[in-house]
Design a protein around this motif. Structure first.
Motif, PDB file in Angstrom:
ATOM      1  N   LEU A  11       5.963   7.399 -47.321  1.00 37.57           N
ATOM      2  CA  LEU A  11       6.129   8.765 -46.837  1.00 37.57           C
ATOM      3  C   LEU A  11       7.396   8.848 -45.992  1.00 37.57           C
ATOM      4  O   LEU A  11       7.508   8.182 -44.970  1.00 37.57           O
ATOM      5  CB  LEU A  11       4.909   9.187 -46.005  1.00 37.57           C
ATOM      6  CG  LEU A  11       3.567   9.045 -46.721  1.00 37.57           C
ATOM      7  CD1 LEU A  11       2.424   9.374 -45.765  1.00 37.57           C
ATOM      8  CD2 LEU A  11       3.511   9.923 -47.941  1.00 37.57           C
ATOM      9  N   TRP A  12       8.342   9.674 -46.408  1.00 33.90           N
ATOM     10  CA  TRP A  12       9.646   9.813 -45.747  1.00 33.90           C
ATOM     11  C   TRP A  12       9.567  10.897 -44.681  1.00 33.90           C
ATOM     12  O   TRP A  12       9.335  12.061 -44.988  1.00 33.90           O
ATOM     13  CB  TRP A  12      10.688  10.174 -46.786  1.00 33.90           C
ATOM     14  CG  TRP A  12      12.087  10.321 -46.282  1.00 33.90           C
ATOM     15  CD1 TRP A  12      12.551  11.165 -45.324  1.00 33.90           C
ATOM     16  CD2 TRP A  12      13.226   9.607 -46.744  1.00 33.90           C
ATOM     17  NE1 TRP A  12      13.891  11.037 -45.156  1.00 33.90           N
ATOM     18  CE2 TRP A  12      14.343  10.077 -46.024  1.00 33.90           C
ATOM     19  CE3 TRP A  12      13.422   8.621 -47.707  1.00 33.90           C
ATOM     20  CZ2 TRP A  12      15.627   9.590 -46.236  1.00 33.90           C
ATOM     21  CZ3 TRP A  12      14.694   8.144 -47.908  1.00 33.90           C
ATOM     22  CH2 TRP A  12      15.787   8.624 -47.171  1.00 33.90           C
ATOM     23  N   PHE A  13       9.769  10.501 -43.440  1.00 33.72           N
ATOM     24  CA  PHE A  13       9.807  11.423 -42.311  1.00 33.72           C
ATOM     25  C   PHE A  13      11.214  11.444 -41.743  1.00 33.72           C
ATOM     26  O   PHE A  13      11.997  10.519 -41.977  1.00 33.72           O
ATOM     27  CB  PHE A  13       8.829  10.981 -41.212  1.00 33.72           C
ATOM     28  CG  PHE A  13       7.392  11.005 -41.642  1.00 33.72           C
ATOM     29  CD1 PHE A  13       6.618  12.137 -41.461  1.00 33.72           C
ATOM     30  CD2 PHE A  13       6.809   9.890 -42.236  1.00 33.72           C
ATOM     31  CE1 PHE A  13       5.292  12.172 -41.859  1.00 33.72           C
ATOM     32  CE2 PHE A  13       5.482   9.911 -42.638  1.00 33.72           C
ATOM     33  CZ  PHE A  13       4.722  11.051 -42.451  1.00 33.72           C
ATOM     34  N   ASP A  14      11.543  12.449 -40.983  1.00 28.47           N
ATOM     35  CA  ASP A  14      12.814  12.488 -40.270  1.00 28.47           C
ATOM     36  C   ASP A  14      12.783  11.392 -39.206  1.00 28.47           C
ATOM     37  O   ASP A  14      13.462  10.382 -39.319  1.00 28.47           O
ATOM     38  CB  ASP A  14      13.029  13.873 -39.662  1.00 28.47           C
ATOM     39  CG  ASP A  14      14.328  13.997 -38.868  1.00 28.47           C
ATOM     40  OD1 ASP A  14      15.083  12.999 -38.775  1.00 28.47           O
ATOM     41  OD2 ASP A  14      14.588  15.074 -38.320  1.00 28.47           O
ATOM     42  N   HIS A  15      11.955  11.585 -38.176  1.00 31.66           N
ATOM     43  CA  HIS A  15      11.853  10.614 -37.084  1.00 31.66           C
ATOM     44  C   HIS A  15      10.418  10.465 -36.572  1.00 31.66           C
ATOM     45  O   HIS A  15      10.177   9.711 -35.657  1.00 31.66           O
ATOM     46  CB  HIS A  15      12.752  11.043 -35.915  1.00 31.66           C
ATOM     47  CG  HIS A  15      12.359  12.380 -35.352  1.00 31.66           C
ATOM     48  ND1 HIS A  15      12.764  13.556 -35.932  1.00 31.66           N
ATOM     49  CD2 HIS A  15      11.572  12.716 -34.317  1.00 31.66           C
ATOM     50  CE1 HIS A  15      12.245  14.570 -35.251  1.00 31.66           C
ATOM     51  NE2 HIS A  15      11.509  14.086 -34.273  1.00 31.66           N
ATOM     52  N   GLU A  16       9.449  11.170 -37.199  1.00 34.01           N
ATOM     53  CA  GLU A  16       8.099  11.206 -36.662  1.00 34.01           C
ATOM     54  C   GLU A  16       7.096  10.340 -37.417  1.00 34.01           C
ATOM     55  O   GLU A  16       5.893  10.538 -37.334  1.00 34.01           O
ATOM     56  CB  GLU A  16       7.602  12.643 -36.543  1.00 34.01           C
ATOM     57  CG  GLU A  16       7.622  13.472 -37.798  1.00 34.01           C
ATOM     58  CD  GLU A  16       8.971  14.070 -38.150  1.00 34.01           C
ATOM     59  OE1 GLU A  16       9.544  13.599 -39.149  1.00 34.01           O
ATOM     60  OE2 GLU A  16       9.449  14.984 -37.471  1.00 34.01           O
ATOM     61  N   GLY A  17       7.574   9.319 -38.114  1.00 35.75           N
ATOM     62  CA  GLY A  17       6.693   8.450 -38.901  1.00 35.75           C
ATOM     63  C   GLY A  17       5.630   7.754 -38.075  1.00 35.75           C
ATOM     64  O   GLY A  17       4.470   7.667 -38.490  1.00 35.75           O
ATOM     65  N   GLU A  18       5.988   7.273 -36.907  1.00 34.43           N
ATOM     66  CA  GLU A  18       5.005   6.586 -36.070  1.00 34.43           C
ATOM     67  C   GLU A  18       3.948   7.568 -35.562  1.00 34.43           C
ATOM     68  O   GLU A  18       2.749   7.265 -35.573  1.00 34.43           O
ATOM     69  CB  GLU A  18       5.686   5.886 -34.895  1.00 34.43           C
ATOM     70  CG  GLU A  18       4.742   5.034 -34.071  1.00 34.43           C
ATOM     71  CD  GLU A  18       5.457   4.209 -33.020  1.00 34.43           C
ATOM     72  OE1 GLU A  18       4.928   3.139 -32.671  1.00 34.43           O
ATOM     73  OE2 GLU A  18       6.542   4.614 -32.531  1.00 34.43           O
ATOM     74  N   ASP A  19       4.371   8.753 -35.148  1.00 35.06           N
ATOM     75  CA  ASP A  19       3.416   9.776 -34.703  1.00 35.06           C
ATOM     76  C   ASP A  19       2.478  10.159 -35.842  1.00 35.06           C
ATOM     77  O   ASP A  19       1.272  10.328 -35.632  1.00 35.06           O
ATOM     78  CB  ASP A  19       4.139  11.027 -34.200  1.00 35.06           C
ATOM     79  CG  ASP A  19       4.890  10.801 -32.906  1.00 35.06           C
ATOM     80  OD1 ASP A  19       4.550   9.845 -32.171  1.00 35.06           O
ATOM     81  OD2 ASP A  19       5.821  11.578 -32.619  1.00 35.06           O
ATOM     82  N   ALA A  51      19.742   1.480 -32.576  1.00 31.20           N
ATOM     83  CA  ALA A  51      19.104   0.160 -32.627  1.00 31.20           C
ATOM     84  C   ALA A  51      17.852   0.204 -31.760  1.00 31.20           C
ATOM     85  O   ALA A  51      17.851   0.750 -30.663  1.00 31.20           O
ATOM     86  CB  ALA A  51      20.067  -0.911 -32.130  1.00 31.20           C
ATOM     87  N   GLY A  52      16.765  -0.333 -32.297  1.00 26.78           N
ATOM     88  CA  GLY A  52      15.493  -0.362 -31.582  1.00 26.78           C
ATOM     89  C   GLY A  52      14.571   0.796 -31.926  1.00 26.78           C
ATOM     90  O   GLY A  52      13.376   0.749 -31.624  1.00 26.78           O
ATOM     91  N   SER A  53      15.092   1.858 -32.556  1.00 25.45           N
ATOM     92  CA  SER A  53      14.218   2.970 -32.934  1.00 25.45           C
ATOM     93  C   SER A  53      13.377   2.572 -34.148  1.00 25.45           C
ATOM     94  O   SER A  53      13.746   1.707 -34.936  1.00 25.45           O
ATOM     95  CB  SER A  53      15.026   4.240 -33.217  1.00 25.45           C
ATOM     96  OG  SER A  53      15.877   4.060 -34.326  1.00 25.45           O
ATOM     97  N   VAL A  54      12.231   3.217 -34.291  1.00 26.65           N
ATOM     98  CA  VAL A  54      11.293   2.869 -35.356  1.00 26.65           C
ATOM     99  C   VAL A  54      11.886   3.217 -36.719  1.00 26.65           C
ATOM    100  O   VAL A  54      12.355   4.335 -36.942  1.00 26.65           O
ATOM    101  CB  VAL A  54       9.948   3.606 -35.159  1.00 26.65           C
ATOM    102  CG1 VAL A  54       9.026   3.396 -36.357  1.00 26.65           C
ATOM    103  CG2 VAL A  54       9.266   3.135 -33.879  1.00 26.65           C
ATOM    104  N   MET A  55      11.863   2.218 -37.619  1.00 31.46           N
ATOM    105  CA  MET A  55      12.296   2.433 -38.993  1.00 31.46           C
ATOM    106  C   MET A  55      11.077   2.679 -39.884  1.00 31.46           C
ATOM    107  O   MET A  55      11.005   3.692 -40.568  1.00 31.46           O
ATOM    108  CB  MET A  55      13.085   1.228 -39.517  1.00 31.46           C
ATOM    109  CG  MET A  55      13.588   1.416 -40.940  1.00 31.46           C
ATOM    110  SD  MET A  55      14.756   0.152 -41.516  1.00 31.46           S
ATOM    111  CE  MET A  55      13.787  -1.336 -41.419  1.00 31.46           C
ATOM    112  N   THR A  56      10.097   1.750 -39.878  1.00 31.76           N
ATOM    113  CA  THR A  56       8.899   1.911 -40.705  1.00 31.76           C
ATOM    114  C   THR A  56       7.642   1.578 -39.908  1.00 31.76           C
ATOM    115  O   THR A  56       7.677   0.796 -38.965  1.00 31.76           O
ATOM    116  CB  THR A  56       8.920   1.003 -41.957  1.00 31.76           C
ATOM    117  OG1 THR A  56       8.899  -0.370 -41.558  1.00 31.76           O
ATOM    118  CG2 THR A  56      10.120   1.285 -42.837  1.00 31.76           C
ATOM    119  N   VAL A  57       6.555   2.191 -40.344  1.00 28.08           N
ATOM    120  CA  VAL A  57       5.234   1.895 -39.788  1.00 28.08           C
ATOM    121  C   VAL A  57       4.286   1.729 -40.970  1.00 28.08           C
ATOM    122  O   VAL A  57       4.172   2.618 -41.813  1.00 28.08           O
ATOM    123  CB  VAL A  57       4.712   3.039 -38.881  1.00 28.08           C
ATOM    124  CG1 VAL A  57       3.325   2.705 -38.348  1.00 28.08           C
ATOM    125  CG2 VAL A  57       5.679   3.321 -37.753  1.00 28.08           C
TER     126      VAL A  57
END
Length: 165
Positions: A11-19, A51-57
């Motif tokens: 599932l492709w999210f902008d930046h809210e994949g972890e949420d 760097a350090g931001s979530v890429m995948t969950v």
């Protein structure tokens, strides 16, 4: 060595994949979060992520593995892909409809379909509905279809009443 699922929905999210992963895991009783990977400085010119931001969950719902990717705003969800939740009771339908619909798009609700607050489409469907619309008695199948097409959230009692009228 862990067994790897042959096909995993990504599932492709902008930046809210972890949420999103945390939200889904909080709704389903048999669910869990898995590994989180983070962007590094390598490839910044391509991914533009700090760097350090979530890429995948990685997460799992009812034995089904999923991957949430924070890939940027380039791709949006649409209704051509949805996840169907087969429910045995009206209580289950109500539970998933309410929980997944929290903050979602009320205009995208029809015939058991809803769009959640992340734009992902879900079908919350009583198993009995599929039996009704596949009934060999065409009259009953038509009644079930006619009743279902008038609904947003599926009402199993109203379907049964329509089919038996």
């Amino acid at each position: 060595m862990a067994t790897v699922q042959k096909i995993t929905p990504n599932l492709w999210f902008d930046h809210e994949g972890e949420d999103a992963a945390k939200f889904y895991v909080s709704i389903f009783k048999n669910a869990k979060l898995g590994r989180v990977t983070r962007y590094t400085e390598e490839g910044f010119e391509v991914h533009k992520r700090p760097a350090g931001s979530v890429m995948t969950v990685e997460f799992e719902i009812e034995g089904q593995a999923f991957l949430a990717l924070n890939g940027g705003p380039f791709v949006k969800f649409n209704e051509s892909i949805s996840f169907m939740i087969n429910c045995n009771t009206q209580q289950e339908v109500d539970y998933y409809w309410e929980r997944l619909g929290e903050g979602g798009d009320p205009k995208a609700q029809q015939c058991g379909w809803l769009k959640d607050k992340f734009g992902v489409s879900w079908q919350v469907v009583p198993v009995k509905l599929n039996e009704m619309i596949a009934d060999t008695d065409v009259n009953k199948a038509n009644k079930a279809m006619r009743a279902m097409l008038q609904m947003k959230k599926i009402d199993l009692h109203a379907l049964e009443k329509a089919v038996n009228s």
